[in-house]
Design an enzyme around this catalytic site. Sequence first.
Site, PDB file in Angstrom:
ATOM      1  N   ARG A  63       0.815  -1.220   0.000  1.00 47.21           N
ATOM      2  CA  ARG A  63       0.000   0.000   0.000  1.00 47.21           C
ATOM      3  C   ARG A  63       0.849   1.270   0.000  1.00 47.21           C
ATOM      4  O   ARG A  63       0.355   2.348  -0.319  1.00 47.21           O
ATOM      5  CB  ARG A  63      -1.002  -0.027   1.159  1.00 47.21           C
ATOM      6  CG  ARG A  63      -2.138  -1.018   0.926  1.00 47.21           C
ATOM      7  CD  ARG A  63      -3.160  -0.988   2.043  1.00 47.21           C
ATOM      8  NE  ARG A  63      -2.595  -1.362   3.315  1.00 47.21           N
ATOM      9  CZ  ARG A  63      -2.481  -2.620   3.760  1.00 47.21           C
ATOM     10  NH1 ARG A  63      -2.913  -3.616   3.038  1.00 47.21           N
ATOM     11  NH2 ARG A  63      -1.948  -2.874   4.937  1.00 47.21           N
ATOM     12  N   GLU A 100       5.418  -9.507  14.983  1.00 41.87           N
ATOM     13  CA  GLU A 100       4.804  -9.934  16.243  1.00 41.87           C
ATOM     14  C   GLU A 100       4.974 -11.466  16.401  1.00 41.87           C
ATOM     15  O   GLU A 100       5.356 -11.953  17.442  1.00 41.87           O
ATOM     16  CB  GLU A 100       3.332  -9.549  16.206  1.00 41.87           C
ATOM     17  CG  GLU A 100       2.687  -9.527  17.559  1.00 41.87           C
ATOM     18  CD  GLU A 100       1.220  -9.125  17.444  1.00 41.87           C
ATOM     19  OE1 GLU A 100       0.808  -8.656  16.382  1.00 41.87           O
ATOM     20  OE2 GLU A 100       0.515  -9.313  18.449  1.00 41.87           O
TER      21      GLU A 100
HETATM   22  P1  AMP Z   1       4.444  -2.022  11.688  1.00 39.32           P
HETATM   23  O1  AMP Z   1       5.648  -2.682  11.075  1.00 39.32           O
HETATM   24  O2  AMP Z   1       4.013  -2.667  12.957  1.00 39.32           O
HETATM   25  O3  AMP Z   1       4.617  -0.520  11.833  1.00 39.32           O
HETATM   26  O4  AMP Z   1       3.224  -2.272  10.698  1.00 39.32           O
HETATM   27  C1  AMP Z   1       3.069  -1.491   9.571  1.00 39.32           C
HETATM   28  C2  AMP Z   1       2.684  -2.305   8.369  1.00 39.32           C
HETATM   29  O5  AMP Z   1       1.645  -3.231   8.656  1.00 39.32           O
HETATM   30  C3  AMP Z   1       2.150  -1.375   7.284  1.00 39.32           C
HETATM   31  O6  AMP Z   1       2.646  -1.814   6.012  1.00 39.32           O
HETATM   32  C4  AMP Z   1       0.647  -1.498   7.386  1.00 39.32           C
HETATM   33  O7  AMP Z   1       0.053  -1.476   6.115  1.00 39.32           O
HETATM   34  C5  AMP Z   1       0.399  -2.811   8.119  1.00 39.32           C
HETATM   35  N1  AMP Z   1      -0.527  -2.655   9.267  1.00 39.32           N
HETATM   36  C6  AMP Z   1      -0.211  -2.834  10.572  1.00 39.32           C
HETATM   37  N2  AMP Z   1      -1.274  -2.655  11.368  1.00 39.32           N
HETATM   38  C7  AMP Z   1      -2.305  -2.336  10.557  1.00 39.32           C
HETATM   39  C8  AMP Z   1      -3.685  -1.998  10.780  1.00 39.32           C
HETATM   40  N3  AMP Z   1      -4.228  -1.952  12.014  1.00 39.32           N
HETATM   41  N4  AMP Z   1      -4.448  -1.708   9.711  1.00 39.32           N
HETATM   42  C9  AMP Z   1      -3.916  -1.740   8.468  1.00 39.32           C
HETATM   43  N5  AMP Z   1      -2.640  -2.052   8.186  1.00 39.32           N
HETATM   44  C10 AMP Z   1      -1.832  -2.351   9.217  1.00 39.32           C
END
Ligand code: AMP
Length: 179
Positions: A63, A100
């Site tokens: 995205r 995670e």
């Molecule tokens: P992080 O690495 O934890 O910052 O997660 C970010 C990535 O996971 C991004 O590419 C987001 O598109 C996806 N992502 C994580 N949590 C969500 C959420 N609640 N809704 C949509 N996309 C998420």
Amino acid sequence: MQQLEEDIKAAIRNIPDFPKPGINFKDVTPIFKDPALCSRILDGFSSHFENKGIDAILGIESRGFLFGLALATRMRLPFVLVRKVGKLPAKTVKLSYALEYGEATIEIHEDALEKGWNVLVHDDLLATGGTASAAAQLCEQVGAKVSGFSFLVDLSFLNGKAVLNKKFPDAEIVGLATY
Ligand code: AMP
């Protein structure tokens, strides 16, 4: 800017328990059906980063490609891709990082960025900061510098900004809609 944030939040659809129980998924796809809102989002990002000496925009699969390329085109900058492992055809540099549960590997073409370029890393959403931080590390591994991060959504209760700030203290971090 306040109005833009409200309009982004009004367009985002919350999908509880997707892709697994306990995750409240922010579905940004309705935003893409509103071209006037998309245009204001690009204005919002470019107003933060114009005149900051950015040389290229890097979008994170998948995205991050959507507004990433549009913003790069608007700002007349090169656009480069960070993808999940196995998708980029030419020679790459890879990086694995913890999720995670388990781990993920992403990669970049080794010649995607010029040495010393100031890069803006873009994704749709900042959660824990793990993905953006890994993409930024890849930039540095190929000799570029990370000057900024831009996200449509910042889930601030997960403290991703603090993670990015610690690792990339010189980078400006912009989230247009904060929860
Ligand atoms: P992080 O690495 O934890 O910052 O997660 C970010 C990535 O996971 C991004 O590419 C987001 O598109 C996806 N992502 C994580 N949590 C969500 C959420 N609640 N809704 C949509 N996309 C998420």
